[in-house]
Design a protein around this motif. Sequence first.
Motif, PDB file in Angstrom:
ATOM      1  N   TYR A  66       0.777  -1.140  -0.069  1.00 38.58           N
ATOM      2  CA  TYR A  66      -0.038  -0.072   0.148  1.00 38.58           C
ATOM      3  C   TYR A  66       1.128   1.287  -0.223  1.00 38.58           C
ATOM      4  N   MET A  67       0.569   2.212  -0.872  1.00 38.36           N
ATOM      5  CA  MET A  67       1.691   3.208  -1.032  1.00 38.36           C
ATOM      6  C   MET A  67       0.751   4.533  -0.607  1.00 38.36           C
ATOM      7  N   LEU A  68       1.153   5.138   0.348  1.00 38.35           N
ATOM      8  CA  LEU A  68       0.851   6.301   0.845  1.00 38.35           C
ATOM      9  C   LEU A  68       1.099   7.441  -0.035  1.00 38.35           C
ATOM     10  N   LYS A  69       0.125   8.733   0.047  1.00 35.59           N
ATOM     11  CA  LYS A  69       0.698   9.862  -0.643  1.00 35.59           C
ATOM     12  C   LYS A  69       1.927  10.159  -0.524  1.00 35.59           C
ATOM     13  N   GLY A  70       2.524  10.760  -1.479  1.00 38.68           N
ATOM     14  CA  GLY A  70       4.083  11.273  -1.464  1.00 38.68           C
ATOM     15  C   GLY A  70       4.934  10.431  -1.494  1.00 38.68           C
ATOM     16  N   TRP A  71       4.570   9.179  -1.856  1.00 40.65           N
ATOM     17  CA  TRP A  71       5.696   8.070  -1.970  1.00 40.65           C
ATOM     18  C   TRP A  71       6.665   8.161  -2.896  1.00 40.65           C
ATOM     19  N   GLU A  72       6.230   9.051  -3.977  1.00 41.89           N
ATOM     20  CA  GLU A  72       7.285   9.162  -5.076  1.00 41.89           C
ATOM     21  C   GLU A  72       8.295  10.086  -4.763  1.00 41.89           C
ATOM     22  N   GLU A  73       8.168  10.874  -3.589  1.00 45.43           N
ATOM     23  CA  GLU A  73       9.222  11.822  -3.285  1.00 45.43           C
ATOM     24  C   GLU A  73      10.063  11.135  -2.258  1.00 45.43           C
ATOM     25  N   SER A  74       9.938   9.664  -1.909  1.00 44.69           N
ATOM     26  CA  SER A  74      10.504   9.219  -0.881  1.00 44.69           C
ATOM     27  C   SER A  74      11.474   7.910  -1.606  1.00 44.69           C
ATOM     28  N   LYS A  75      12.823   8.172  -1.256  1.00 37.20           N
ATOM     29  CA  LYS A  75      13.781   7.213  -1.819  1.00 37.20           C
ATOM     30  C   LYS A  75      13.598   5.669  -1.469  1.00 37.20           C
ATOM     31  N   GLY A  76      13.200   5.549   0.008  1.00 43.37           N
ATOM     32  CA  GLY A  76      12.927   4.238   0.600  1.00 43.37           C
ATOM     33  C   GLY A  76      11.565   3.797  -0.230  1.00 43.37           C
ATOM     34  N   ALA A  77      10.534   4.312  -0.316  1.00 44.95           N
ATOM     35  CA  ALA A  77       9.407   4.102  -0.652  1.00 44.95           C
ATOM     36  C   ALA A  77       9.411   3.700  -2.373  1.00 44.95           C
ATOM     37  N   SER A  78      10.122   4.388  -2.805  1.00 46.69           N
ATOM     38  CA  SER A  78      10.440   4.233  -4.198  1.00 46.69           C
ATOM     39  C   SER A  78      11.027   3.119  -4.537  1.00 46.69           C
ATOM     40  N   ILE A  79      11.980   2.649  -3.582  1.00 47.78           N
ATOM     41  CA  ILE A  79      12.697   1.336  -3.592  1.00 47.78           C
ATOM     42  C   ILE A  79      11.953   0.158  -3.490  1.00 47.78           C
ATOM     43  N   GLU A  80      11.220   0.254  -2.470  1.00 52.71           N
ATOM     44  CA  GLU A  80       9.846  -0.736  -1.962  1.00 52.71           C
ATOM     45  C   GLU A  80       8.882  -1.018  -2.968  1.00 52.71           C
ATOM     46  N   HIS A  81       8.535   0.183  -3.684  1.00 53.42           N
ATOM     47  CA  HIS A  81       7.580  -0.031  -4.857  1.00 53.42           C
ATOM     48  C   HIS A  81       8.284  -0.831  -6.030  1.00 53.42           C
ATOM     49  N   ARG A  82       9.597  -0.507  -6.488  1.00 57.73           N
ATOM     50  CA  ARG A  82      10.366  -1.150  -7.473  1.00 57.73           C
ATOM     51  C   ARG A  82      10.327  -2.480  -7.041  1.00 57.73           C
ATOM     52  N   GLU A  83      10.687  -2.958  -5.878  1.00 60.60           N
ATOM     53  CA  GLU A  83      10.988  -4.258  -5.402  1.00 60.60           C
ATOM     54  C   GLU A  83       9.709  -4.937  -5.391  1.00 60.60           C
ATOM     55  N   ALA A  84       8.624  -4.438  -5.076  1.00 63.89           N
ATOM     56  CA  ALA A  84       7.248  -5.261  -4.948  1.00 63.89           C
ATOM     57  C   ALA A  84       6.868  -5.371  -6.478  1.00 63.89           C
ATOM     58  N   LEU A  85       6.933  -4.360  -7.362  1.00 67.60           N
ATOM     59  CA  LEU A  85       6.729  -4.744  -8.827  1.00 67.60           C
ATOM     60  C   LEU A  85       7.580  -5.875  -9.278  1.00 67.60           C
ATOM     61  N   SER A  86       8.820  -5.878  -9.068  1.00 63.01           N
ATOM     62  CA  SER A  86       9.523  -6.965  -9.536  1.00 63.01           C
ATOM     63  C   SER A  86       9.217  -8.207  -9.013  1.00 63.01           C
ATOM     64  N   MET A  87       8.481  -8.373  -7.876  1.00 63.79           N
ATOM     65  CA  MET A  87       8.147  -9.579  -7.269  1.00 63.79           C
ATOM     66  C   MET A  87       6.975 -10.001  -7.676  1.00 63.79           C
ATOM     67  N   GLY A  88       6.136  -9.107  -8.573  1.00 70.35           N
ATOM     68  CA  GLY A  88       4.848  -9.418  -8.816  1.00 70.35           C
ATOM     69  C   GLY A  88       3.749  -8.918  -7.887  1.00 70.35           C
ATOM     70  N   LYS A  89       3.984  -8.426  -6.987  1.00 69.63           N
ATOM     71  CA  LYS A  89       2.998  -7.978  -5.920  1.00 69.63           C
ATOM     72  C   LYS A  89       2.056  -6.929  -6.451  1.00 69.63           C
ATOM     73  N   SER A  90       0.890  -7.038  -6.146  1.00 64.82           N
ATOM     74  CA  SER A  90       0.033  -5.887  -6.399  1.00 64.82           C
ATOM     75  C   SER A  90       0.075  -4.685  -5.639  1.00 64.82           C
ATOM     76  N   VAL A  91      -0.296  -3.682  -6.278  1.00 67.51           N
ATOM     77  CA  VAL A  91       0.076  -2.386  -5.467  1.00 67.51           C
ATOM     78  C   VAL A  91      -1.325  -1.587  -5.375  1.00 67.51           C
ATOM     79  N   ILE A  92      -1.630  -1.085  -4.297  1.00 67.10           N
ATOM     80  CA  ILE A  92      -2.613   0.014  -4.078  1.00 67.10           C
ATOM     81  C   ILE A  92      -1.909   1.352  -3.624  1.00 67.10           C
ATOM     82  N   TYR A  93      -2.589   2.446  -4.551  1.00 73.26           N
ATOM     83  CA  TYR A  93      -2.086   3.700  -4.375  1.00 73.26           C
ATOM     84  C   TYR A  93      -3.196   4.341  -3.579  1.00 73.26           C
ATOM     85  N   GLU A  94      -2.743   5.281  -2.291  1.00 77.93           N
ATOM     86  CA  GLU A  94      -3.672   5.961  -1.647  1.00 77.93           C
ATOM     87  C   GLU A  94      -4.141   7.269  -2.616  1.00 77.93           C
ATOM     88  N   CYS A  95      -5.524   7.612  -2.808  1.00 81.22           N
ATOM     89  CA  CYS A  95      -5.767   8.607  -3.591  1.00 81.22           C
ATOM     90  C   CYS A  95      -5.685   9.817  -3.004  1.00 81.22           C
TER      91      CYS A  95
END
Length: 95
Positions: A66-95
């Motif tokens: 689950y990606m909280l608002k502002g994740w795109e500006e976070s180095k750590g959250a961006s890495i976590e997002h990339r890792e999740a996608l590379s593992m085939g996890k589904s991603v939910i984005y906060e509106c």
Amino acid sequence: MRKKIYIAGPMSGIPEFNKPAFISKASELEQEGYIVLNPAILPNGMTWEEYMYICIPMVSVADEIYMLKGWEESKGASIEHREALSMGKSVIYEC
């Protein structure tokens, strides 16, 4: 079986490390029946790298992220997002 979800979002440079947002979202997700993996409950005082050494394995065991608002500006959250996608996890984005 209940799904496990990891919460990712900005923490560094935000008052209280954005913990209120993480805790609030964790509560909502628990009410929805998820097992929540919440990095905001980790103790203060470690280095950024140490947090990432803990958080990437948390992403690995999660079914979703689950990606909280502002994740795109976070180095750590961006890495976590990339890792999740590379593992085939589904991603939910906060509106």
